[in-house]
Design a protein around this motif. Sequence first.
Motif, mmCIF file in Angstrom:
data_model
loop_
_atom_site.group_PDB
_atom_site.id
_atom_site.type_symbol
_atom_site.label_atom_id
_atom_site.label_comp_id
_atom_site.label_asym_id
_atom_site.label_seq_id
_atom_site.Cartn_x
_atom_site.Cartn_y
_atom_site.Cartn_z
ATOM 1 N N ALA A 1 43.371 62.390 79.294
ATOM 2 C CA ALA A 1 43.624 62.090 77.883
ATOM 3 C C ALA A 1 45.072 62.359 77.502
ATOM 4 O O ALA A 1 45.623 61.708 76.613
ATOM 5 C CB ALA A 1 42.689 62.903 76.994
ATOM 6 N N ASP A 2 45.705 63.312 78.184
ATOM 7 C CA ASP A 2 47.105 63.636 77.917
ATOM 8 C C ASP A 2 48.067 62.724 78.673
ATOM 9 O O ASP A 2 49.286 62.886 78.574
ATOM 10 C CB ASP A 2 47.396 65.086 78.296
ATOM 11 N N GLY A 3 47.544 61.788 79.463
ATOM 12 C CA GLY A 3 48.397 60.846 80.176
ATOM 13 C C GLY A 3 48.980 61.373 81.470
ATOM 14 O O GLY A 3 49.932 60.805 82.007
ATOM 15 N N VAL A 4 48.415 62.455 82.011
ATOM 16 C CA VAL A 4 48.910 63.015 83.271
ATOM 17 C C VAL A 4 48.508 62.099 84.425
ATOM 18 O O VAL A 4 47.400 61.539 84.442
ATOM 19 C CB VAL A 4 48.336 64.432 83.486
ATOM 20 N N GLY A 5 49.388 61.939 85.414
ATOM 21 C CA GLY A 5 49.139 61.056 86.548
ATOM 22 C C GLY A 5 47.993 61.540 87.423
ATOM 23 O O GLY A 5 47.728 62.744 87.530
ATOM 24 N N VAL A 6 47.317 60.595 88.073
ATOM 25 C CA VAL A 6 46.139 60.913 88.887
ATOM 26 C C VAL A 6 46.489 61.852 90.038
ATOM 27 O O VAL A 6 45.739 62.783 90.344
ATOM 28 C CB VAL A 6 45.503 59.610 89.414
ATOM 29 N N THR A 7 47.617 61.636 90.689
ATOM 30 C CA THR A 7 48.006 62.499 91.803
ATOM 31 C C THR A 7 48.201 63.935 91.337
ATOM 32 O O THR A 7 47.748 64.894 91.983
ATOM 33 C CB THR A 7 49.290 61.985 92.469
ATOM 34 N N PRO B 1 39.568 56.811 86.771
ATOM 35 C CA PRO B 1 40.535 57.310 85.782
ATOM 36 C C PRO B 1 41.395 56.195 85.194
ATOM 37 O O PRO B 1 41.688 56.196 83.994
ATOM 38 C CB PRO B 1 41.382 58.302 86.584
ATOM 39 N N GLY B 2 41.789 55.230 86.030
ATOM 40 C CA GLY B 2 42.602 54.125 85.531
ATOM 41 C C GLY B 2 41.857 53.286 84.516
ATOM 42 O O GLY B 2 42.419 52.898 83.481
ATOM 43 N N ARG B 3 40.587 52.998 84.779
ATOM 44 C CA ARG B 3 39.792 52.215 83.840
ATOM 45 C C ARG B 3 39.554 53.018 82.565
ATOM 46 O O ARG B 3 39.576 52.464 81.455
ATOM 47 C CB ARG B 3 38.456 51.845 84.496
ATOM 48 N N TYR B 4 39.331 54.314 82.713
ATOM 49 C CA TYR B 4 39.141 55.171 81.538
ATOM 50 C C TYR B 4 40.373 55.102 80.641
ATOM 51 O O TYR B 4 40.261 54.988 79.417
ATOM 52 C CB TYR B 4 38.887 56.612 81.973
ATOM 53 N N MET B 5 41.570 55.159 81.235
ATOM 54 C CA MET B 5 42.794 55.103 80.448
ATOM 55 C C MET B 5 42.953 53.738 79.789
ATOM 56 O O MET B 5 43.452 53.629 78.672
ATOM 57 C CB MET B 5 44.001 55.400 81.337
#
Length: 268
Positions: free
Chosen positions: A219-225, A251-255
């Motif tokens: 939710a805070d936009g932190v990268g998946v890695t 996570p990408g689809r959630y964003m």
Amino acid sequence: MPSPLIRPDLVLSSGGPFVAAAALTQRDARETASHSHARGQLMGALSGLVSVGVNRQQWVVPAIHAIWIPPHYEHSVRSHGPFSGWSVFVTEARCVTLPREPRAIRTSPLLREAVKRAATWPGAELDTQQARIAEVILDEVAASTPESLGLPTPEDERLAKITNAMLTDLSDSRRLEEWAVWAGLSPRTMSRKFVAETGLSFAQWRQQARLLRALELVADGVGVTTIALELGYDNVSAFINMFKRATGITPGRYMAVKAGLDSEVHDS
């Protein structure tokens, strides 16, 4: 002291419209101390993330989700940074057909649109058209299925010591046996007490804690890695697989879904 989300009489009184709603967008974090009220409350997030403490659990409410809190349940609320969200308050008499226990739900587009309309009402008795929309909201809550967005807290001091340490550093991958020795428990006792006090095994509790933290970070936009490393996963794929199993989407689809909701907020 946060400013009221809605007129106090629409929360505390059994009079007035049987459904009252309000929406809120703010840049600053919002925190509300533990409290209760006679009306049931459905609390949803459009962007950002909210944590709700209720019933010895911490519930995370990420975008496209909501939590239902029945009347008279003590609860506290905290947002993580900027957020947009909404709340619906339902008179106690109309909560009879709604869930008797708190639950997190995934909101449907129909529910979100109905709430958006209800949030524009002035707080007076509902006319015929408004009443139909309010009934849609109640129907959607009644038909909802629970989502696993809560994290139960153990009462045993030794277990609480372990869970607090884990929450401080979720990348710590010590095995159950190692945590048991650290807290002065036998592995068998720790395993048995974890299930008895939280309803989850040790491994399930740790995965749930990691998932809820992941939702905050996403939710805070932190990268998946970065998230995968912070949560102690050996590789990004393992984290993505866990996230998809738990939420049904990557996570990408959630964003992407969250970004779409953000656009709704800015366009409205």
